[in-house]
Design a protein around this motif. Structure first.
Motif, PDB file in Angstrom:
ATOM      1  N   SER A 238      14.672   2.773   7.703  1.00 60.85           N
ATOM      2  CA  SER A 238      15.915   2.311   7.192  1.00 60.85           C
ATOM      3  C   SER A 238      16.423   0.863   7.969  1.00 60.85           C
ATOM      4  CB  SER A 238      17.219   3.233   7.742  1.00 60.85           C
ATOM      5  OG  SER A 238      16.877   3.308   9.331  1.00 60.85           O
ATOM      6  N   GLU A 239      15.770   0.570   9.183  1.00 59.56           N
ATOM      7  CA  GLU A 239      15.540  -0.655   9.895  1.00 59.56           C
ATOM      8  C   GLU A 239      14.320  -1.517   9.582  1.00 59.56           C
ATOM      9  OE1 GLU A 239      16.375  -2.583  14.201  1.00 59.56           O
ATOM     10  OE2 GLU A 239      17.683  -0.784  13.657  1.00 59.56           O
ATOM     11  N   LEU A 240      14.434  -2.602   9.031  1.00 58.11           N
ATOM     12  CA  LEU A 240      13.026  -3.037   8.611  1.00 58.11           C
ATOM     13  C   LEU A 240      12.629  -4.293   9.909  1.00 58.11           C
ATOM     14  CD1 LEU A 240      13.735  -3.791   4.830  1.00 58.11           C
ATOM     15  CD2 LEU A 240      12.408  -2.064   5.822  1.00 58.11           C
ATOM     16  N   HIS A 241      11.499  -4.087  10.376  1.00 60.18           N
ATOM     17  CA  HIS A 241      11.085  -5.328  11.053  1.00 60.18           C
ATOM     18  C   HIS A 241       9.689  -5.547  10.978  1.00 60.18           C
ATOM     19  CE1 HIS A 241      10.199  -1.877  13.441  1.00 60.18           C
ATOM     20  NE2 HIS A 241       9.524  -2.479  14.303  1.00 60.18           N
ATOM     21  N   TRP A 242       9.150  -6.736  11.337  1.00 61.88           N
ATOM     22  CA  TRP A 242       7.743  -7.019  11.162  1.00 61.88           C
ATOM     23  C   TRP A 242       7.011  -6.695  12.363  1.00 61.88           C
ATOM     24  CZ3 TRP A 242       5.468  -8.529   6.709  1.00 61.88           C
ATOM     25  CH2 TRP A 242       6.353  -9.017   5.607  1.00 61.88           C
ATOM     26  N   VAL A 243       5.847  -6.142  12.040  1.00 65.25           N
ATOM     27  CA  VAL A 243       4.954  -5.819  13.250  1.00 65.25           C
ATOM     28  C   VAL A 243       3.826  -6.820  13.185  1.00 65.25           C
ATOM     29  CG1 VAL A 243       3.534  -4.092  14.152  1.00 65.25           C
ATOM     30  CG2 VAL A 243       5.755  -3.421  13.445  1.00 65.25           C
TER      31      VAL A 243
ATOM     32  N   LEU B 174      -3.769 -19.586   9.401  1.00 64.59           N
ATOM     33  CA  LEU B 174      -3.095 -18.578  10.070  1.00 64.59           C
ATOM     34  C   LEU B 174      -4.317 -17.552  10.148  1.00 64.59           C
ATOM     35  CD1 LEU B 174       0.487 -18.186   9.174  1.00 64.59           C
ATOM     36  CD2 LEU B 174      -0.301 -19.060  11.332  1.00 64.59           C
ATOM     37  N   GLY B 175      -4.763 -16.990  11.261  1.00 63.55           N
ATOM     38  CA  GLY B 175      -5.438 -15.605  11.206  1.00 63.55           C
ATOM     39  C   GLY B 175      -4.901 -14.461  11.671  1.00 63.55           C
ATOM     40  N   THR B 176      -3.497 -14.376  11.194  1.00 65.86           N
ATOM     41  CA  THR B 176      -2.782 -13.153  11.602  1.00 65.86           C
ATOM     42  C   THR B 176      -2.418 -12.330  10.264  1.00 65.86           C
ATOM     43  OG1 THR B 176      -0.840 -14.425  11.146  1.00 65.86           O
ATOM     44  CG2 THR B 176      -1.566 -14.542  13.312  1.00 65.86           C
ATOM     45  N   ILE B 177      -2.047 -11.057  10.646  1.00 69.98           N
ATOM     46  CA  ILE B 177      -1.764  -9.843   9.648  1.00 69.98           C
ATOM     47  C   ILE B 177      -0.485  -9.438  10.313  1.00 69.98           C
ATOM     48  CG2 ILE B 177      -2.323  -7.842   8.546  1.00 69.98           C
ATOM     49  CD1 ILE B 177      -5.134  -8.296   8.881  1.00 69.98           C
ATOM     50  N   GLU B 178       0.896  -9.405   9.452  1.00 65.03           N
ATOM     51  CA  GLU B 178       1.780  -8.912   9.715  1.00 65.03           C
ATOM     52  C   GLU B 178       2.138  -7.880   8.675  1.00 65.03           C
ATOM     53  OE1 GLU B 178       5.094 -11.301  10.786  1.00 65.03           O
ATOM     54  OE2 GLU B 178       3.941 -12.630  11.683  1.00 65.03           O
ATOM     55  N   MET B 179       2.707  -6.559   8.922  1.00 62.59           N
ATOM     56  CA  MET B 179       3.195  -5.366   8.383  1.00 62.59           C
ATOM     57  C   MET B 179       4.668  -5.039   8.422  1.00 62.59           C
ATOM     58  SD  MET B 179       1.796  -1.485   8.838  1.00 62.59           S
ATOM     59  CE  MET B 179       3.028  -1.497  10.130  1.00 62.59           C
TER      60      MET B 179
ATOM     61  N   ILE C  26       0.913  -1.033  -0.036  1.00 58.92           N
ATOM     62  CA  ILE C  26      -0.106   0.162  -0.044  1.00 58.92           C
ATOM     63  C   ILE C  26       0.837   1.362  -0.001  1.00 58.92           C
ATOM     64  CG2 ILE C  26      -1.955   1.278   1.270  1.00 58.92           C
ATOM     65  CD1 ILE C  26      -2.793  -1.439   0.271  1.00 58.92           C
ATOM     66  N   ASP C  27       0.634   2.156  -0.806  1.00 61.44           N
ATOM     67  CA  ASP C  27       1.362   3.517  -1.052  1.00 61.44           C
ATOM     68  C   ASP C  27       2.907   3.132  -1.103  1.00 61.44           C
ATOM     69  OD1 ASP C  27      -1.078   5.116  -0.988  1.00 61.44           O
ATOM     70  OD2 ASP C  27      -0.826   5.149   1.415  1.00 61.44           O
ATOM     71  N   GLU C  28       3.205   2.089  -1.719  1.00 61.40           N
ATOM     72  CA  GLU C  28       4.859   1.718  -1.947  1.00 61.40           C
ATOM     73  C   GLU C  28       5.478   1.863  -0.710  1.00 61.40           C
ATOM     74  OE1 GLU C  28       6.197   4.569  -4.902  1.00 61.40           O
ATOM     75  OE2 GLU C  28       4.751   3.832  -6.419  1.00 61.40           O
ATOM     76  N   LYS C  29       4.618   1.737   0.478  1.00 59.33           N
ATOM     77  CA  LYS C  29       5.507   2.207   1.901  1.00 59.33           C
ATOM     78  C   LYS C  29       5.113   0.992   2.719  1.00 59.33           C
ATOM     79  CE  LYS C  29       5.558   5.613   5.646  1.00 59.33           C
ATOM     80  NZ  LYS C  29       5.217   6.638   6.056  1.00 59.33           N
ATOM     81  N   TYR C  30       3.917   0.183   2.666  1.00 67.92           N
ATOM     82  CA  TYR C  30       3.649  -0.756   3.840  1.00 67.92           C
ATOM     83  C   TYR C  30       3.466  -2.045   2.854  1.00 67.92           C
ATOM     84  CZ  TYR C  30       2.790   3.172   6.756  1.00 67.92           C
ATOM     85  OH  TYR C  30       2.902   4.472   7.256  1.00 67.92           O
TER      86      TYR C  30
END
Length: 71
Positions: A43-48, A32-37, A13-17
């Motif tokens: 600059s430091e990538l991590h999954w939420v 799985l019933g989960t969503i990760e973003m 989405i929006d070339e960002k998320y």
């Protein structure tokens, strides 16, 4: 990602998320019933992991979901 997935869906989405959702856990084949973003703008990538609210308890996880962004 916090766990290995397969048969999941992704959308940017929006070339960002980057969102990943649905599918199955690769270790035990459970749906799985989960969503990760992933915020691609940092600059430091991590999954939420996003919190899912299903108050009515009227849906279940799906392994074959699909999505697309509309701009």
């Amino acid at each position: 990602m916090k766990a290995p997935w397969h048969y999941h869906s992704t959308v940017v989405i929006d070339e960002k998320y980057l969102y990943v959702f649905g599918g199955r856990d690769s270790t035990n084949e459970q749906p799985l019933g989960t969503i990760e973003m992933l915020n691609l703008d940092k600059s430091e990538l991590h999954w939420v992991s996003l919190e899912i609210v299903n108050k009515a308890q009227d849906w279940t996880p799906w392994e074959t979901t699909g999505c697309f962004a509309i701009n």
